[in-house]
Every structure is written in C-alpha cells, then in structure tokens.
Design an enzyme around this catalytic site. Sequence first.
Site, PDB file in Angstrom:
ATOM      1  N   ASN A   1       0.879  -1.174   0.000  1.00  0.00           N
ATOM      2  CA  ASN A   1       0.000   0.000   0.000  1.00  0.00           C
ATOM      3  C   ASN A   1       0.915   1.222   0.000  1.00  0.00           C
ATOM      4  O   ASN A   1       1.448   1.601   1.033  1.00  0.00           O
ATOM      5  CB  ASN A   1      -0.890  -0.040   1.253  1.00  0.00           C
ATOM      6  CG  ASN A   1      -1.744   1.207   1.390  1.00  0.00           C
ATOM      7  OD1 ASN A   1      -1.830   2.014   0.467  1.00  0.00           O
ATOM      8  ND2 ASN A   1      -2.382   1.365   2.547  1.00  0.00           N
TER       9      ASN A   1
ATOM     10  N   LYS B   1       0.219   4.247  -0.392  1.00  0.00           N
ATOM     11  CA  LYS B   1      -0.415   5.470   0.136  1.00  0.00           C
ATOM     12  C   LYS B   1      -0.111   6.639  -0.807  1.00  0.00           C
ATOM     13  O   LYS B   1      -0.024   6.432  -2.012  1.00  0.00           O
ATOM     14  CB  LYS B   1       0.033   5.714   1.583  1.00  0.00           C
ATOM     15  CG  LYS B   1      -0.177   4.454   2.435  1.00  0.00           C
ATOM     16  CD  LYS B   1      -0.062   4.688   3.907  1.00  0.00           C
ATOM     17  CE  LYS B   1      -0.282   3.364   4.638  1.00  0.00           C
ATOM     18  NZ  LYS B   1      -0.287   3.483   6.076  1.00  0.00           N
TER      19      LYS B   1
ATOM     20  N   HIS C   1      -9.660   1.375   4.414  1.00  0.00           N
ATOM     21  CA  HIS C   1      -8.421   1.621   5.152  1.00  0.00           C
ATOM     22  C   HIS C   1      -8.693   2.606   6.289  1.00  0.00           C
ATOM     23  O   HIS C   1      -9.473   3.553   6.132  1.00  0.00           O
ATOM     24  CB  HIS C   1      -7.335   2.175   4.218  1.00  0.00           C
ATOM     25  CG  HIS C   1      -5.987   2.144   4.867  1.00  0.00           C
ATOM     26  ND1 HIS C   1      -5.603   3.115   5.762  1.00  0.00           N
ATOM     27  CD2 HIS C   1      -4.988   1.246   4.805  1.00  0.00           C
ATOM     28  CE1 HIS C   1      -4.385   2.812   6.209  1.00  0.00           C
ATOM     29  NE2 HIS C   1      -3.991   1.681   5.642  1.00  0.00           N
TER      30      HIS C   1
ATOM     31  N   GLU D   1      -7.091   5.031   7.382  1.00  0.00           N
ATOM     32  CA  GLU D   1      -6.832   6.442   7.064  1.00  0.00           C
ATOM     33  C   GLU D   1      -8.027   7.053   6.320  1.00  0.00           C
ATOM     34  O   GLU D   1      -8.345   8.223   6.499  1.00  0.00           O
ATOM     35  CB  GLU D   1      -5.530   6.563   6.249  1.00  0.00           C
ATOM     36  CG  GLU D   1      -4.318   6.339   7.153  1.00  0.00           C
ATOM     37  CD  GLU D   1      -3.095   5.750   6.474  1.00  0.00           C
ATOM     38  OE1 GLU D   1      -2.996   5.776   5.236  1.00  0.00           O
ATOM     39  OE2 GLU D   1      -2.229   5.232   7.208  1.00  0.00           O
TER      40      GLU D   1
ATOM     41  N   GLU E   1      -5.907  -4.778  10.215  1.00  0.00           N
ATOM     42  CA  GLU E   1      -4.893  -3.758  10.468  1.00  0.00           C
ATOM     43  C   GLU E   1      -5.232  -3.023  11.757  1.00  0.00           C
ATOM     44  O   GLU E   1      -5.999  -2.044  11.737  1.00  0.00           O
ATOM     45  CB  GLU E   1      -4.844  -2.753   9.315  1.00  0.00           C
ATOM     46  CG  GLU E   1      -4.501  -3.371   7.980  1.00  0.00           C
ATOM     47  CD  GLU E   1      -3.848  -2.363   7.039  1.00  0.00           C
ATOM     48  OE1 GLU E   1      -2.761  -2.670   6.534  1.00  0.00           O
ATOM     49  OE2 GLU E   1      -4.391  -1.271   6.844  1.00  0.00           O
TER      50      GLU E   1
ATOM     51  N   GLY F   1       1.960   2.370  10.832  1.00  0.00           N
ATOM     52  CA  GLY F   1       2.937   3.457  10.721  1.00  0.00           C
ATOM     53  C   GLY F   1       3.565   3.857  12.045  1.00  0.00           C
ATOM     54  O   GLY F   1       4.237   4.882  12.135  1.00  0.00           O
TER      55      GLY F   1
ATOM     56  N   SER G   1       2.928  -1.965  10.506  1.00  0.00           N
ATOM     57  CA  SER G   1       4.359  -2.059  10.817  1.00  0.00           C
ATOM     58  C   SER G   1       4.946  -3.439  10.531  1.00  0.00           C
ATOM     59  O   SER G   1       5.808  -3.921  11.275  1.00  0.00           O
ATOM     60  CB  SER G   1       4.634  -1.633  12.266  1.00  0.00           C
ATOM     61  OG  SER G   1       4.257  -0.283  12.450  1.00  0.00           O
TER      62      SER G   1
ATOM     63  N   GLY H   1       2.646  -1.140   4.299  1.00  0.00           N
ATOM     64  CA  GLY H   1       2.687   0.284   3.989  1.00  0.00           C
ATOM     65  C   GLY H   1       4.127   0.741   3.798  1.00  0.00           C
ATOM     66  O   GLY H   1       4.726   0.545   2.731  1.00  0.00           O
TER      67      GLY H   1
HETATM   68  P1  PGA Z   1       2.466   0.379   7.705  1.00  0.00           P
HETATM   69  O1  PGA Z   1       1.051   0.600   7.028  1.00  0.00           O
HETATM   70  O2  PGA Z   1       3.025  -0.926   7.161  1.00  0.00           O
HETATM   71  O3  PGA Z   1       3.294   1.562   7.282  1.00  0.00           O
HETATM   72  O4  PGA Z   1       2.240   0.310   9.188  1.00  0.00           O
HETATM   73  C1  PGA Z   1       0.190  -0.478   6.737  1.00  0.00           C
HETATM   74  C2  PGA Z   1      -1.078   0.035   6.110  1.00  0.00           C
HETATM   75  O5  PGA Z   1      -1.541   1.121   6.511  1.00  0.00           O
HETATM   76  O6  PGA Z   1      -1.643  -0.599   5.210  1.00  0.00           O
END
Ligand code: PGA
Length: 254
Positions: free
Chosen positions: A9, A11, A96, A98, A168, A174, A214, A235
């Site tokens: 992803n 983003k 997601h 976000e 998630e 993140g 993460s 991510g």
């Molecule tokens: P991250 O994000 O691996 O940076 O924690 C995962 C995601 O939001 O899909």
Amino acid sequence: MRRKIVAGNWKMNMNLQEGLSLAKAVDNFMQKNESGVEVILCTPFIHLAHITTLFKADNIYAGAQNCSNMDSGAYTGEISAKMIKSTGAQYVIIGHSERRSYYNENDELLNEKIIIALNNDLKVIFCCGEVLSEREKGEYYEVVKAQIEKAFSGISLSDFRNIIIAYEPVWAIGTGVTASSAQAQEMHFFIRSVIEKMYGKEQSDKTVILYGGSCKPSNSSELFSMNDVDGGLIGGASLKEDDFCKIIESFKGK
Ligand code: PGA
C-alpha cells in the site's frame, strides 16, 4: 491450501517516475520468484495504467487504494471503479483506517463502495481493525466483528469470493509497533469464525486474511508463519524495494 499474498500500500507516495521504477524492480524480482506468492501493488491512481502494461511476472497485480461510491457523473475529483478496472488493475483497497478517520468513511459508505467495486469486476481488499482505546478496553473483537458484518451486508457468497480481508490494528499502522504474532493469529482466527457464520465453513477456510501494521522484514516471517495469517498489507516497507522483496521471500517454507 490458501493463497499467499503480499500487498503493498504505497499510500500517497511516489511520483510517476519513482513509482514505475519501483514497480519494475518488484516485477523483476517476481519473475524469478517461484514460491507461488502473489503480489499486489496498490499504488496511487496515476500509476495504474502504466504499471499494468509493464508487468511481466505471472503473480503480480495492480490495485487502487480507494474508489468512488458512485458510478459516474458530476463528482469532481473522484475516480470510479469502472475507471480503475479500465486501467487493467484488478484490486481496490476499501476501508483503510486512514480513509475512515481522515475522510469520515463510515460503514454504510464502505458497503456501497464494496458493492460498486464488485459490480465492476474488481477484487476488494477490505481493511478492518480497532483503535488503541478499543484494544485497551478489550472491545477489539466486537469492533472488528461489527465492521465486517456491516461492510458485507447484502453481499452474496459468490461476490464474497472476490474479497480479501486485511486486519490492520490502527495502533500498529505506521507506528513501528506491530501486533505480536499471537495477537494477529487470535484475531485472524476470530475473523475466520465471523466469516464462517456469514458464509459457511468452506468459504471461511478459503478466505485470505492479511495482517497489516508495521510489518517489516524483521517480523514478517514470524507473522506469516501463523496458521490464519495468509500474508500482509505492507505500507512503509512497500516503498523500499529491498524490504518489500525480503517480506515476499519470508514465506519460504510455509
Ligand atoms: P504500515 O502501514 O506498514 O506503514 O504500518 C500499513 C497500512 O496502513 O496498510
């Protein structure tokens, strides 16, 4: 045996040139990878039409990170599922955290988006997961169950076959804090039981459930070794060729 999937992803990262070069590098890696792992690169919209023409490996696909809940029309700035499909992309991420928190996407809207994506022959990577306060209060099972039940309300078994679930936990996205492999396994097992109640045992056994939050080369092998963890939605680490390829390789032996 369930499919093994590693999805990136990106983003809102990577300009066109940077994205094409990363996609080419991952495609080169995948041309030599015989582990059977499928890779999905979920890029910004602007990359999709380009990267689908450059893929040469068998097991690599493109996906979007969002789609409109409307078919077409006067919705300035929106991108429809039909447009995504026309780029050659096969997947779209919906739900997601976000999108839920920054763009106020609620369960009803997500249900509409899932339906429109499926109607346009896209496969859906549906994200669910609790925030930190819900984890601390011990409400995480209820929260995830409600997200799944509402998202798939009215969706038939034959349509559900085109869904991948990504668990998630929002507190892990993140942040550098990953769910432990035991925490991931217990939630994935629980999600499978929710799907069993909705769609039956045969389908729940087949449903791919990814972990996201993460996930990186140092923890992916352990996470992916869990029975009900079928891969990851990555991510930050999906933006670095080496890290992402190492995560793909961490399935070796499963
Ligand atoms: P991250 O994000 O691996 O940076 O924690 C995962 C995601 O939001 O899909």
